[in-house]
Motif scaffolding. Sequence first.
Motif, PDB file in Angstrom:
ATOM      1  N   SER A 166      38.458   3.490 -32.302  1.00 48.87           N
ATOM      2  CA  SER A 166      38.549   4.143 -30.990  1.00 48.87           C
ATOM      3  C   SER A 166      38.166   5.610 -31.150  1.00 48.87           C
ATOM      4  O   SER A 166      38.723   6.322 -31.987  1.00 48.87           O
ATOM      5  CB  SER A 166      39.971   4.038 -30.429  1.00 48.87           C
ATOM      6  N   PHE A 167      37.209   6.055 -30.335  1.00 48.25           N
ATOM      7  CA  PHE A 167      36.749   7.441 -30.382  1.00 48.25           C
ATOM      8  C   PHE A 167      37.361   8.194 -29.196  1.00 48.25           C
ATOM      9  O   PHE A 167      37.029   7.921 -28.047  1.00 48.25           O
ATOM     10  CB  PHE A 167      35.221   7.502 -30.316  1.00 48.25           C
ATOM     11  N   CYS A 168      38.262   9.132 -29.492  1.00 50.39           N
ATOM     12  CA  CYS A 168      38.927   9.832 -28.398  1.00 50.39           C
ATOM     13  C   CYS A 168      38.994  11.347 -28.603  1.00 50.39           C
ATOM     14  O   CYS A 168      39.280  12.083 -27.663  1.00 50.39           O
ATOM     15  CB  CYS A 168      40.341   9.303 -28.193  1.00 50.39           C
ATOM     16  N   LYS A 169      38.743  11.834 -29.805  1.00 45.86           N
ATOM     17  CA  LYS A 169      38.808  13.279 -29.999  1.00 45.86           C
ATOM     18  C   LYS A 169      37.732  13.989 -29.202  1.00 45.86           C
ATOM     19  O   LYS A 169      37.952  15.049 -28.621  1.00 45.86           O
ATOM     20  CB  LYS A 169      38.668  13.605 -31.495  1.00 45.86           C
ATOM     21  N   SER A 170      36.549  13.397 -29.169  1.00 45.77           N
ATOM     22  CA  SER A 170      35.418  13.955 -28.425  1.00 45.77           C
ATOM     23  C   SER A 170      34.266  12.974 -28.538  1.00 45.77           C
ATOM     24  O   SER A 170      34.293  12.065 -29.368  1.00 45.77           O
ATOM     25  CB  SER A 170      35.017  15.315 -29.002  1.00 45.77           C
ATOM     26  N   ASN A 171      33.248  13.131 -27.674  1.00 44.40           N
ATOM     27  CA  ASN A 171      32.018  12.366 -27.861  1.00 44.40           C
ATOM     28  C   ASN A 171      30.885  13.293 -28.311  1.00 44.40           C
ATOM     29  O   ASN A 171      29.723  12.925 -28.271  1.00 44.40           O
ATOM     30  CB  ASN A 171      31.633  11.610 -26.589  1.00 44.40           C
ATOM     31  N   HIS A 172      31.251  14.513 -28.740  1.00 43.12           N
ATOM     32  CA  HIS A 172      30.280  15.473 -29.273  1.00 43.12           C
ATOM     33  C   HIS A 172      30.204  15.292 -30.791  1.00 43.12           C
ATOM     34  O   HIS A 172      31.159  15.583 -31.512  1.00 43.12           O
ATOM     35  CB  HIS A 172      30.689  16.907 -28.937  1.00 43.12           C
ATOM     36  N   MET A 173      29.067  14.798 -31.260  1.00 40.29           N
ATOM     37  CA  MET A 173      28.885  14.522 -32.679  1.00 40.29           C
ATOM     38  C   MET A 173      28.061  15.633 -33.314  1.00 40.29           C
ATOM     39  O   MET A 173      26.915  15.870 -32.921  1.00 40.29           O
ATOM     40  CB  MET A 173      28.175  13.166 -32.860  1.00 40.29           C
ATOM     41  N   ASP A 174      28.654  16.307 -34.291  1.00 41.40           N
ATOM     42  CA  ASP A 174      27.978  17.424 -34.947  1.00 41.40           C
ATOM     43  C   ASP A 174      27.021  16.901 -36.016  1.00 41.40           C
ATOM     44  O   ASP A 174      27.202  17.131 -37.216  1.00 41.40           O
ATOM     45  CB  ASP A 174      29.014  18.372 -35.561  1.00 41.40           C
ATOM     46  N   PHE A 175      26.013  16.156 -35.555  1.00 37.81           N
ATOM     47  CA  PHE A 175      25.033  15.572 -36.458  1.00 37.81           C
ATOM     48  C   PHE A 175      23.769  15.286 -35.663  1.00 37.81           C
ATOM     49  O   PHE A 175      23.750  15.478 -34.443  1.00 37.81           O
ATOM     50  CB  PHE A 175      25.583  14.271 -37.078  1.00 37.81           C
TER      51      PHE A 175
END
Length: 313
Positions: A166-175
């Motif tokens: 589950s992805f909940c911290k953010s949907n901004h991927m630093d990649f």
Amino acid sequence: MAENGTVVTEFILTALQLWAELQTGLFFVFLVLYLITIGGNLEMIVLIQSDHRLQTSMYFFLSHLSFLDICYSSVIVPQLLETLGIDKMVITFERCTTQFFFFTLCASTECFLSAMMAYDLYVAVCNPLIYATAMPPQTRLRLVARAYDGAMGQSVIRTGCTFSISFCKSNHMDFFFCDLPPLLKLACNETRPREWVIYLLAFLVITTSVSVIFISYLFIIWAILKICSAGGKAKPFSTCASHITAVALFFGTLIFIYVKGNMGKSLGEDKIASVFYTVVIPMLNPMIYSLRNKEVKEALKRLLNRMRVSQVE
């Protein structure tokens, strides 16, 4: 899940935002590198397929390596060019999953294929009298098929483990593409059991491949050292040097990223390493194998001569 409780349907790739003023220049740099990669590897495949003197198992494996490098680069670089060219930093969840799966598939297959190339060199150098019977066409086809099968199985498991998080911290991927370390940083639940499975699979693939390569080269070096003439040593040393160089570059970056783990470290080093093994190494491989291989250079000369003759006629 995202921070507001909604399901994540897309990721925003933010790795290149800090270099916004360099986007146009980076676009052309990566485009040129990609075109060189495609051209160089296609040339290697055409050269091997068109020259009967290169119809051995070593060059059969090498043609598959070139095919993998084309696929490997094509999984990542078009997405990168799209991000740089039209400033579209969004990738859908489904596209991210697909990219991750095929990226893992290509990387794993290349690991197995590198090990098979080392074993093939071992047979050629240490048992030259039985080489033709030990590595007939059907045997090398089975070996390549097993490489793809093994890579497919572990890619399915790794992709399933990664995207069941589950992805909940953010949907901004630093990649700049969907890779494991940045995805794990976005997880909101406990990922330790899945991480163990994911990294264990990577560890098994890498260590198994490296072990086969290492043991094969121990026997190869021992066999070469027993050759009395300097001329007899030159050819196997030249062939092995190409393979060792390519293997060191590829496995070195994989080990740097996947074996050292993900314990609270910055993604800065991973970005540089990822650019290296997704963009630079697939471009360098045909150069490494052609510049240091006399048979490939002679085959290229024969191909160019045939092309000149056909143009004259």
